[in-house]
Scaffold this active site. Structure first.
Site, PDB file in Angstrom:
ATOM      1  N   ASP A   1       0.858  -1.190   0.000  1.00  0.00           N
ATOM      2  CA  ASP A   1       0.000   0.000   0.000  1.00  0.00           C
ATOM      3  C   ASP A   1       0.890   1.235   0.000  1.00  0.00           C
ATOM      4  OD1 ASP A   1      -3.078   0.733   1.688  1.00  0.00           O
ATOM      5  OD2 ASP A   1      -1.667   2.182   0.864  1.00  0.00           O
TER       6      ASP A   1
ATOM      7  N   ASP B   1      -3.498   2.411  -5.462  1.00  0.00           N
ATOM      8  CA  ASP B   1      -2.264   2.360  -4.663  1.00  0.00           C
ATOM      9  C   ASP B   1      -2.154   1.113  -3.800  1.00  0.00           C
ATOM     10  OD1 ASP B   1      -3.891   2.880  -2.409  1.00  0.00           O
ATOM     11  OD2 ASP B   1      -2.220   3.939  -1.475  1.00  0.00           O
ATOM     12  N   GLU B   2      -2.926   0.094  -4.135  1.00  0.00           N
ATOM     13  CA  GLU B   2      -3.005  -1.048  -3.234  1.00  0.00           C
ATOM     14  C   GLU B   2      -3.064  -2.346  -4.030  1.00  0.00           C
ATOM     15  OE1 GLU B   2      -6.208  -2.135   0.061  1.00  0.00           O
ATOM     16  OE2 GLU B   2      -6.269  -0.063  -0.614  1.00  0.00           O
TER      17      GLU B   2
HETATM   18  P1  TTP Z   1      -5.184   4.961   1.096  1.00  0.00           P
HETATM   19  O1  TTP Z   1      -4.140   3.918   0.825  1.00  0.00           O
HETATM   20  O2  TTP Z   1      -6.311   4.625   1.991  1.00  0.00           O
HETATM   21  O3  TTP Z   1      -4.499   6.270   1.719  1.00  0.00           O
HETATM   22  P2  TTP Z   1      -3.105   6.944   1.390  1.00  0.00           P
HETATM   23  O4  TTP Z   1      -2.300   6.149   0.422  1.00  0.00           O
HETATM   24  O5  TTP Z   1      -3.379   8.367   1.000  1.00  0.00           O
HETATM   25  O6  TTP Z   1      -2.434   6.996   2.788  1.00  0.00           O
HETATM   26  P3  TTP Z   1      -1.783   5.806   3.616  1.00  0.00           P
HETATM   27  O7  TTP Z   1      -0.331   6.193   3.770  1.00  0.00           O
HETATM   28  O8  TTP Z   1      -2.514   5.782   4.912  1.00  0.00           O
HETATM   29  O9  TTP Z   1      -1.967   4.568   2.791  1.00  0.00           O
HETATM   30  O10 TTP Z   1      -5.804   5.471  -0.264  1.00  0.00           O
HETATM   31  C1  TTP Z   1      -5.022   5.618  -1.434  1.00  0.00           C
HETATM   32  C2  TTP Z   1      -5.486   6.797  -2.243  1.00  0.00           C
HETATM   33  O11 TTP Z   1      -6.880   6.662  -2.554  1.00  0.00           O
HETATM   34  C3  TTP Z   1      -5.354   8.109  -1.489  1.00  0.00           C
HETATM   35  O12 TTP Z   1      -4.089   8.714  -1.683  1.00  0.00           O
HETATM   36  C4  TTP Z   1      -6.480   8.910  -2.016  1.00  0.00           C
HETATM   37  C5  TTP Z   1      -7.512   7.930  -2.475  1.00  0.00           C
HETATM   38  N1  TTP Z   1      -8.652   7.878  -1.544  1.00  0.00           N
HETATM   39  C6  TTP Z   1      -9.817   8.567  -1.871  1.00  0.00           C
HETATM   40  O13 TTP Z   1      -9.913   9.188  -2.918  1.00  0.00           O
HETATM   41  N2  TTP Z   1     -10.880   8.528  -0.989  1.00  0.00           N
HETATM   42  C7  TTP Z   1     -10.806   7.841   0.208  1.00  0.00           C
HETATM   43  O14 TTP Z   1     -11.779   7.833   0.988  1.00  0.00           O
HETATM   44  C8  TTP Z   1      -9.582   7.132   0.533  1.00  0.00           C
HETATM   45  C9  TTP Z   1      -9.457   6.368   1.820  1.00  0.00           C
HETATM   46  C10 TTP Z   1      -8.560   7.189  -0.383  1.00  0.00           C
HETATM   47 MG    MG Z   2      -2.065   4.120   0.654  1.00  0.00          MG
END
Ligand code: TTP
Ligand code: MG
Length: 358
Positions: free
Chosen positions: A11, A105-106
């Site tokens: 992630d 991103d996952e």
């Molecule tokens: P996440 O992996 O949940 O968050 P992140 O990568 O920003 O932060 P972390 O370091 O905690 O992993 O989500 C990935 C991307 O998806 C995030 O950058 C933006 C998008 N996203 C949205 O558009 N809406 C949402 O509700 C979430 C949770 C994420």
């Molecule tokens: Mg993330």
């Protein structure tokens, strides 16, 4: 018993923000939110500096501003994030193992039978850092569940390897909502029978949970709390597609809401047809002005992607619900897809009439 599996979950850290940082280095160290520009926009992600003010994903921008007035707002650029994500996933694919991308991103990787999975994953993280200058967190375990929770446990730049037993022990004092699949509503019901942590949930007998949550859900909760999970890493297409929009002003009249649902149904129908998908479950999502969010769904006899059927069902669901307060968001979803078509899943999360796959 099934063979021992090794699953990794990767992630990216603060993904949209980190991508923006590469072209706007002056944002480093600043509280930044990536958000749309409409008055009703929500935060898609926030820099870790902004998170220290209690800002998080899905929070309305006005609320984020209240918590941190000096936060810098950067508009969402999905096309760009998708492009970077494509390059990251290409590096993932070089491992040549089954993988399941769940969002931009996952991704899950099935490293069962692969020699030295820990080394493989740390090499992958290093490659991504070198090639794209982006950080990622990794979790490794015997299942998707352990891997997912582990990848989140030490963000950013986390790298956590756990057995099922270790995970059950390590997260015992966390709330049940730590587990994907246990949402806020279930957590409330758990709390009513005195369960506030995963440890407390682990300690309850399956029989007791069965009588409180039913034949299927009870045993499911019991197993998830102890980090049992056998779902495969499978690059299936999305299980559902939806359209939703947040309005610039709340809608008070049912007729306006029906118009929105009709418009969304048409868009969703086009999207489904383009992807050769049809589903049997039609659902609406309604968020009220006090942020209460409900979903209502109905299963129809035949898989459909027909705009009129979707719209008709969505309208019936809305009428049956009869929103008791002004509405700030409406959405329509079609799920339970029939025959696996030639569809390609492209998960997108966002706001303002966005198409969403999950
Ligand atoms: P996440 O992996 O949940 O968050 P992140 O990568 O920003 O932060 P972390 O370091 O905690 O992993 O989500 C990935 C991307 O998806 C995030 O950058 C933006 C998008 N996203 C949205 O558009 N809406 C949402 O509700 C979430 C949770 C994420
Ligand atoms: Mg993330």
């Amino acid at each position: 018993m099934a063979a021992k599996r090794t699953i990794a979950h990767l992630d990216m850290d603060a993904f949209y923000f980190s991508v923006e940082l590469l072209r706007r280095p002056e944002l480093r160290g600043e509280p930044v939110i990536i958000a749309g520009t409409s008055p009703r926009a929500v935060v898609t992600t926030a820099s870790y500096e902004a998170r220290m003010f209690g800002i998080g994903s899905a929070m309305p921008v006005f609320q984020a501003r209240r918590r941190c007035p000096q936060a810098i707002s950067v508009p969402v650029d999905m096309a760009h994030y998708r492009e970077v994500s494509g390059r990251v996933m290409a590096l993932v694919d070089e491992l040549d193992v089954p993988r399941q991308r769940v969002s931009l991103d996952e991704v899950y990787l099935d490293l069962s039978g692969v020699r030295d999975p820990v080394w493989r994953m740390s090499t992958l993280v290093r490659r991504i850092a070198e090639a794209e200058r982006l950080d990622a967190s990794v979790g490794i375990g015997p299942s998707k569940l352990v891997a997912k929770v582990a990848s989140d446990a030490e963000k950013p730049r986390g790298f956590v390897v756990l057995s099922r037993e270790e995970a059950a022990k390590r997260f015992a004092s966390e709330p049940p909502t730590l587990i994907p699949g246990i949402g806020g509503r279930t957590a409330e019901r758990l709390e009513r029978i005195g369960i506030r942590t995963l440890g407390e949930l682990q300690a309850r007998s399956v029989d007791q949970l069965r009588s409180a949550f039913g034949e299927r859900h009870g045993p499911y909760l019991s197993a998830r709390a102890r980090f049992h999970c056998d779902s495969p890493v499978a690059e299936g297409e999305a299980k559902s597609r939806s359209v939703e929009s947040t309005f610039d002003r709340d809608l008070g009249r049912i007729i306006e809401m029906e118009e929105v649902l009709a418009h969304q149904s048409t868009r969703l129908s086009e999207e489904l047809r383009r992807r050769n998908l049809a589903g049997r479950t039609i659902a609406i999502k309604v968020k009220l002005d006090d942020f209460t969010t409900i979903t209502r769904s109905r299963t129809v006899a035949e898989p459909t992607n027909d705009a009129a059927t979707i719209s008709h069902t969505a309208r019936a669901l809305l009428r049956a619900y009869a929103p008791p307060r002004p509405v700030r968001l409406l959405g329509v979803r079609v799920a339970a897809f029939a025959a696996p078509g030639a569809a390609v899943s492209q998960p997108v999360r966002g706001e303002n009439l966005s198409l969403i796959a999950s």
